[in-house]
Design a protein around this motif. Structure first.
Motif, PDB file in Angstrom:
ATOM      1  N   SER A  80       0.830  -1.207   0.000  1.00  0.00           N
ATOM      2  CA  SER A  80       0.000   0.000   0.000  1.00  0.00           C
ATOM      3  C   SER A  80       0.865   1.257   0.000  1.00  0.00           C
ATOM      4  N   VAL A  81       1.997   1.204   0.682  1.00  0.00           N
ATOM      5  CA  VAL A  81       2.937   2.333   0.656  1.00  0.00           C
ATOM      6  C   VAL A  81       3.543   2.465  -0.742  1.00  0.00           C
ATOM      7  N   ALA A  82       3.876   1.335  -1.360  1.00  0.00           N
ATOM      8  CA  ALA A  82       4.410   1.373  -2.734  1.00  0.00           C
ATOM      9  C   ALA A  82       3.406   2.016  -3.679  1.00  0.00           C
ATOM     10  N   ALA A  83       2.120   1.697  -3.504  1.00  0.00           N
ATOM     11  CA  ALA A  83       1.087   2.257  -4.374  1.00  0.00           C
ATOM     12  C   ALA A  83       0.927   3.766  -4.178  1.00  0.00           C
ATOM     13  N   ARG A  84       1.279   4.272  -3.008  1.00  0.00           N
ATOM     14  CA  ARG A  84       1.175   5.711  -2.705  1.00  0.00           C
ATOM     15  C   ARG A  84       2.417   6.492  -3.119  1.00  0.00           C
ATOM     16  N   THR A  85       3.468   5.788  -3.506  1.00  0.00           N
ATOM     17  CA  THR A  85       4.754   6.427  -3.777  1.00  0.00           C
ATOM     18  C   THR A  85       5.113   6.266  -5.244  1.00  0.00           C
ATOM     19  N   GLU A  86       5.254   7.369  -5.942  1.00  0.00           N
ATOM     20  CA  GLU A  86       5.575   7.336  -7.368  1.00  0.00           C
ATOM     21  C   GLU A  86       6.909   6.625  -7.605  1.00  0.00           C
ATOM     22  N   GLY A  87       6.887   5.654  -8.502  1.00  0.00           N
ATOM     23  CA  GLY A  87       8.099   4.931  -8.884  1.00  0.00           C
ATOM     24  C   GLY A  87       8.592   3.904  -7.881  1.00  0.00           C
ATOM     25  N   ALA A  88       7.823   3.648  -6.835  1.00  0.00           N
ATOM     26  CA  ALA A  88       8.263   2.698  -5.813  1.00  0.00           C
ATOM     27  C   ALA A  88       8.037   1.261  -6.256  1.00  0.00           C
ATOM     28  N   THR A  89       8.901   0.389  -5.767  1.00  0.00           N
ATOM     29  CA  THR A  89       8.750  -1.051  -5.933  1.00  0.00           C
ATOM     30  C   THR A  89       8.483  -1.620  -4.538  1.00  0.00           C
ATOM     31  N   PRO A  90       8.066  -2.873  -4.440  1.00  0.00           N
ATOM     32  CA  PRO A  90       7.915  -3.456  -3.104  1.00  0.00           C
ATOM     33  C   PRO A  90       9.204  -3.367  -2.272  1.00  0.00           C
ATOM     34  N   ALA A  91      10.345  -3.539  -2.926  1.00  0.00           N
ATOM     35  CA  ALA A  91      11.624  -3.473  -2.188  1.00  0.00           C
ATOM     36  C   ALA A  91      11.909  -2.062  -1.683  1.00  0.00           C
ATOM     37  N   THR A  92      11.696  -1.049  -2.528  1.00  0.00           N
ATOM     38  CA  THR A  92      11.966   0.319  -2.068  1.00  0.00           C
ATOM     39  C   THR A  92      10.924   0.755  -1.034  1.00  0.00           C
ATOM     40  N   ALA A  93       9.699   0.281  -1.180  1.00  0.00           N
ATOM     41  CA  ALA A  93       8.665   0.616  -0.198  1.00  0.00           C
ATOM     42  C   ALA A  93       8.984  -0.022   1.155  1.00  0.00           C
ATOM     43  N   ARG A  94       9.482  -1.251   1.148  1.00  0.00           N
ATOM     44  CA  ARG A  94       9.862  -1.889   2.416  1.00  0.00           C
ATOM     45  C   ARG A  94      10.979  -1.095   3.079  1.00  0.00           C
TER      46      ARG A  94
END
Length: 171
Positions: A114-128
């Motif tokens: 959900s954080v990845a979806a809120r962050t432009e250009g994020a991947t699951p790894a960068t969101a974690r």
């Protein structure tokens, strides 16, 4: 600053008992009740996130902090949400408190997604990375007891995001 002994009455106003900000990195470890009175509390939080996540700019650390705290604000409810907001700097408290409670609890992996979806250009790894960079700085700010109460509300898996070991119950 007024020093109280056990026999002295409480000061006339709470402001007389607030210590001056400490020098250096230890400023972020102020007692939560006192930090809200310091205008630098939000900046200290952002600086801690910036250092934790090794973000190149304060603006990037602030953006990540806002996204993660807003996501968290939808999943922490009741007294824990109120206490968390009280323990954080005023700007962070507003981000947490302004969220509508989520209709269902997300697993830790879904929360990161959900954080990845809120962050432009994020991947699951960068969101974690972003989630861990923000949540891991909270225990020294709000206290381990409050973090334990927050974790008790959330599904298994969140402890790692807060920088804690996740212990499985003995079976």
């Amino acid at each position: 600053m007024t020093t109280l002994t056990p026999h002295d009455p409480a000061p006339a106003t709470p402001a007389t008992a607030i210590p001056a900000p400490a020098a250096g990195r230890d400023r972020i470890r102020h007692h939560p009740r006192h930090r809200r009175h310091h205008a630098t509390g939000w900046r200290e939080l952002i600086d801690a996130v910036r250092e934790s996540g090794q973000y190149p700019t304060r603006a990037e650390a602030e953006s990540v902090t806002r996204v993660v705290l807003s996501a968290l604000g939808g999943h922490v409810v009741g007294d824990e949400r109120v206490d968390l907001a009280r323990a954080l700097p005023e700007e962070a408290a507003r981000v947490i408190a302004s969220q509508i409670p989520a209709p269902r609890s997300l697993t830790a992996a879904e929360f990161v997604d959900s954080v990845a979806a809120r962050t432009e250009g994020a991947t699951p790894a960068t969101a974690r990375w972003d989630v861990s960079s923000v949540l891991s700085v909270l225990p020294p700010l709000v206290g381990d007891a409050l973090v334990t109460r927050v974790l008790a509300q959330l599904p298994p898996g969140y402890a790692l995001l807060f920088g804690r070991a996740e212990l499985a119950p003995a079976g």
